[in-house]
Design a protein around this motif. Structure first.
Motif, PDB file in Angstrom:
ATOM      1  N   MET A 138     -74.039 -12.198-103.531  1.00 49.43           N
ATOM      2  CA  MET A 138     -74.759 -11.374-102.598  1.00 49.43           C
ATOM      3  C   MET A 138     -74.585 -11.896-101.173  1.00 49.43           C
ATOM      4  SD  MET A 138     -76.323  -8.679-102.680  1.00 49.43           S
ATOM      5  CE  MET A 138     -77.745  -7.731-102.808  1.00 49.43           C
ATOM      6  N   VAL A 139     -74.677 -13.196-101.018  1.00 55.70           N
ATOM      7  CA  VAL A 139     -74.508 -13.804 -99.703  1.00 55.70           C
ATOM      8  C   VAL A 139     -73.093 -13.564 -99.201  1.00 55.70           C
ATOM      9  CG1 VAL A 139     -74.501 -15.986 -98.442  1.00 55.70           C
ATOM     10  CG2 VAL A 139     -76.300 -15.529-100.109  1.00 55.70           C
ATOM     11  N   LEU A 140     -72.130 -13.696-100.077  1.00 52.71           N
ATOM     12  CA  LEU A 140     -70.735 -13.473 -99.713  1.00 52.71           C
ATOM     13  C   LEU A 140     -70.513 -12.008 -99.303  1.00 52.71           C
ATOM     14  CD1 LEU A 140     -67.874 -14.523 -99.420  1.00 52.71           C
ATOM     15  CD2 LEU A 140     -67.521 -14.067-101.844  1.00 52.71           C
ATOM     16  N   ALA A 141     -71.093 -11.082-100.029  1.00 53.04           N
ATOM     17  CA  ALA A 141     -70.955  -9.654 -99.692  1.00 53.04           C
ATOM     18  C   ALA A 141     -71.541  -9.359 -98.321  1.00 53.04           C
ATOM     19  CB  ALA A 141     -71.626  -8.800-100.760  1.00 53.04           C
ATOM     20  N   ASP A 142     -72.705  -9.921 -98.028  1.00 50.83           N
ATOM     21  CA  ASP A 142     -73.313  -9.720 -96.711  1.00 50.83           C
ATOM     22  C   ASP A 142     -72.442 -10.316 -95.609  1.00 50.83           C
ATOM     23  OD1 ASP A 142     -75.467  -8.338 -97.704  1.00 50.83           O
ATOM     24  OD2 ASP A 142     -76.784 -10.097 -97.773  1.00 50.83           O
ATOM     25  N   TYR A 143     -71.909 -11.506 -95.859  1.00 53.31           N
ATOM     26  CA  TYR A 143     -71.038 -12.159 -94.890  1.00 53.31           C
ATOM     27  C   TYR A 143     -69.803 -11.298 -94.601  1.00 53.31           C
ATOM     28  CZ  TYR A 143     -67.822 -15.495 -92.785  1.00 53.31           C
ATOM     29  OH  TYR A 143     -66.935 -16.108 -91.956  1.00 53.31           O
ATOM     30  N   LEU A 144     -69.163 -10.800 -95.655  1.00 58.59           N
ATOM     31  CA  LEU A 144     -67.969  -9.971 -95.478  1.00 58.59           C
ATOM     32  C   LEU A 144     -68.298  -8.675 -94.735  1.00 58.59           C
ATOM     33  CD1 LEU A 144     -66.232 -10.421 -98.937  1.00 58.59           C
ATOM     34  CD2 LEU A 144     -65.537 -11.396 -96.742  1.00 58.59           C
ATOM     35  N   ARG A 145     -69.446  -8.092 -95.045  1.00 57.49           N
ATOM     36  CA  ARG A 145     -69.853  -6.865 -94.365  1.00 57.49           C
ATOM     37  C   ARG A 145     -70.038  -7.119 -92.873  1.00 57.49           C
ATOM     38  NH1 ARG A 145     -74.581  -5.410 -92.896  1.00 57.49           N
ATOM     39  NH2 ARG A 145     -75.672  -6.826 -94.299  1.00 57.49           N
ATOM     40  N   VAL A 146     -70.712  -8.197 -92.542  1.00 57.31           N
ATOM     41  CA  VAL A 146     -71.004  -8.509 -91.136  1.00 57.31           C
ATOM     42  C   VAL A 146     -69.738  -8.925 -90.384  1.00 57.31           C
ATOM     43  CG1 VAL A 146     -72.220 -10.134 -89.623  1.00 57.31           C
ATOM     44  CG2 VAL A 146     -73.413  -9.086 -91.547  1.00 57.31           C
ATOM     45  N   LYS A 147     -68.904  -9.731 -91.008  1.00 56.54           N
ATOM     46  CA  LYS A 147     -67.734 -10.295 -90.319  1.00 56.54           C
ATOM     47  C   LYS A 147     -66.495  -9.404 -90.365  1.00 56.54           C
ATOM     48  CE  LYS A 147     -69.507 -14.105 -88.904  1.00 56.54           C
ATOM     49  NZ  LYS A 147     -69.642 -14.398 -87.486  1.00 56.54           N
ATOM     50  N   LEU A 148     -66.370  -8.556 -91.374  1.00 56.98           N
ATOM     51  CA  LEU A 148     -65.152  -7.764 -91.515  1.00 56.98           C
ATOM     52  C   LEU A 148     -65.389  -6.258 -91.430  1.00 56.98           C
ATOM     53  CD1 LEU A 148     -63.433  -9.710 -94.435  1.00 56.98           C
ATOM     54  CD2 LEU A 148     -62.950  -9.879 -91.992  1.00 56.98           C
ATOM     55  N   VAL A 149     -66.278  -5.758 -92.235  1.00 54.16           N
ATOM     56  CA  VAL A 149     -66.448  -4.309 -92.344  1.00 54.16           C
ATOM     57  C   VAL A 149     -67.065  -3.725 -91.079  1.00 54.16           C
ATOM     58  CG1 VAL A 149     -67.557  -2.455 -93.649  1.00 54.16           C
ATOM     59  CG2 VAL A 149     -66.574  -4.413 -94.849  1.00 54.16           C
ATOM     60  N   ALA A 150     -68.146  -4.298 -90.598  1.00 53.75           N
ATOM     61  CA  ALA A 150     -68.822  -3.754 -89.423  1.00 53.75           C
ATOM     62  C   ALA A 150     -67.917  -3.758 -88.183  1.00 53.75           C
ATOM     63  CB  ALA A 150     -70.123  -4.501 -89.153  1.00 53.75           C
ATOM     64  N   PRO A 151     -67.219  -4.859 -87.885  1.00 54.97           N
ATOM     65  CA  PRO A 151     -66.330  -4.827 -86.718  1.00 54.97           C
ATOM     66  C   PRO A 151     -65.180  -3.809 -86.867  1.00 54.97           C
ATOM     67  CG  PRO A 151     -66.780  -7.091 -87.326  1.00 54.97           C
ATOM     68  CD  PRO A 151     -67.343  -6.227 -88.412  1.00 54.97           C
ATOM     69  N   LEU A 152     -64.650  -3.691 -88.077  1.00 56.26           N
ATOM     70  CA  LEU A 152     -63.585  -2.716 -88.300  1.00 56.26           C
ATOM     71  C   LEU A 152     -64.109  -1.297 -88.098  1.00 56.26           C
ATOM     72  CD1 LEU A 152     -60.731  -1.986 -89.138  1.00 56.26           C
ATOM     73  CD2 LEU A 152     -61.475  -2.090 -91.522  1.00 56.26           C
ATOM     74  N   ARG A 153     -65.276  -1.006 -88.625  1.00 59.98           N
ATOM     75  CA  ARG A 153     -65.883   0.311 -88.473  1.00 59.98           C
ATOM     76  C   ARG A 153     -66.100   0.615 -86.991  1.00 59.98           C
ATOM     77  NH1 ARG A 153     -70.771   0.480 -91.783  1.00 59.98           N
ATOM     78  NH2 ARG A 153     -69.307   0.905 -93.464  1.00 59.98           N
ATOM     79  N   GLU A 154     -66.622  -0.334 -86.235  1.00 57.89           N
ATOM     80  CA  GLU A 154     -66.861  -0.131 -84.796  1.00 57.89           C
ATOM     81  C   GLU A 154     -65.545   0.062 -84.052  1.00 57.89           C
ATOM     82  OE1 GLU A 154     -68.300   0.606 -81.223  1.00 57.89           O
ATOM     83  OE2 GLU A 154     -69.458   0.575 -83.066  1.00 57.89           O
ATOM     84  N   SER A 155     -64.529  -0.688 -84.437  1.00 62.51           N
ATOM     85  CA  SER A 155     -63.220  -0.549 -83.799  1.00 62.51           C
ATOM     86  C   SER A 155     -62.648   0.843 -84.022  1.00 62.51           C
ATOM     87  CB  SER A 155     -62.263  -1.600 -84.354  1.00 62.51           C
ATOM     88  OG  SER A 155     -60.959  -1.401 -83.864  1.00 62.51           O
ATOM     89  N   LEU A 156     -62.727   1.322 -85.247  1.00 60.49           N
ATOM     90  CA  LEU A 156     -62.220   2.664 -85.553  1.00 60.49           C
ATOM     91  C   LEU A 156     -63.028   3.735 -84.830  1.00 60.49           C
ATOM     92  CD1 LEU A 156     -61.501   2.275 -89.355  1.00 60.49           C
ATOM     93  CD2 LEU A 156     -59.831   2.369 -87.498  1.00 60.49           C
ATOM     94  N   HIS A 157     -64.323   3.548 -84.737  1.00 61.86           N
ATOM     95  CA  HIS A 157     -65.190   4.493 -84.030  1.00 61.86           C
ATOM     96  C   HIS A 157     -64.815   4.530 -82.546  1.00 61.86           C
ATOM     97  CE1 HIS A 157     -68.715   6.927 -83.422  1.00 61.86           C
ATOM     98  NE2 HIS A 157     -69.124   6.119 -82.462  1.00 61.86           N
ATOM     99  N   ALA A 158     -64.597   3.364 -81.953  1.00 57.38           N
ATOM    100  CA  ALA A 158     -64.216   3.286 -80.539  1.00 57.38           C
ATOM    101  C   ALA A 158     -62.874   3.965 -80.305  1.00 57.38           C
ATOM    102  CB  ALA A 158     -64.167   1.830 -80.088  1.00 57.38           C
ATOM    103  N   GLU A 159     -61.918   3.751 -81.202  1.00 56.98           N
ATOM    104  CA  GLU A 159     -60.614   4.402 -81.071  1.00 56.98           C
ATOM    105  C   GLU A 159     -60.761   5.918 -81.134  1.00 56.98           C
ATOM    106  OE1 GLU A 159     -57.635   2.968 -83.786  1.00 56.98           O
ATOM    107  OE2 GLU A 159     -58.183   0.888 -83.392  1.00 56.98           O
ATOM    108  N   GLY A 160     -61.607   6.388 -82.010  1.00 55.91           N
ATOM    109  CA  GLY A 160     -61.844   7.824 -82.124  1.00 55.91           C
ATOM    110  C   GLY A 160     -62.440   8.393 -80.856  1.00 55.91           C
ATOM    111  N   ARG A 161     -63.362   7.657 -80.247  1.00 53.26           N
ATOM    112  CA  ARG A 161     -63.953   8.116 -78.983  1.00 53.26           C
ATOM    113  C   ARG A 161     -62.893   8.177 -77.893  1.00 53.26           C
ATOM    114  NH1 ARG A 161     -68.278   4.278 -80.062  1.00 53.26           N
ATOM    115  NH2 ARG A 161     -67.281   2.985 -78.495  1.00 53.26           N
TER     116      ARG A 161
END
Length: 62
Positions: free
Chosen positions: A1-24
């Protein structure tokens, strides 16, 4: 669970924001191009002394 949260915060969230910014950025560039083309047609009609009654892009009637 801790590992999943870490991966979400460090990898998934920044990637999602990057893709959102590119779309804008891409969306803004597309909208600017549509406005530039509309304005070019408006100015050309004005230079020829013609009436230009084409509605503005994104004029709120959509």
């Amino acid at each position: 669970m801790v590992l999943a949260d870490y991966l979400r915060v460090k990898l998934v969230a920044p990637l999602r924001e990057s893709l959102h910014a590119e779309g804008r950025i891409e969306g803004r560039a597309e909208a600017n191009g549509i406005w530039r083309e509309w304005n070019r047609r408006r100015r050309e009609a004005e230079a020829r002394g013609e009436r230009f009654d084409e509605p503005e892009p994104y004029g709120g009637d959509e």
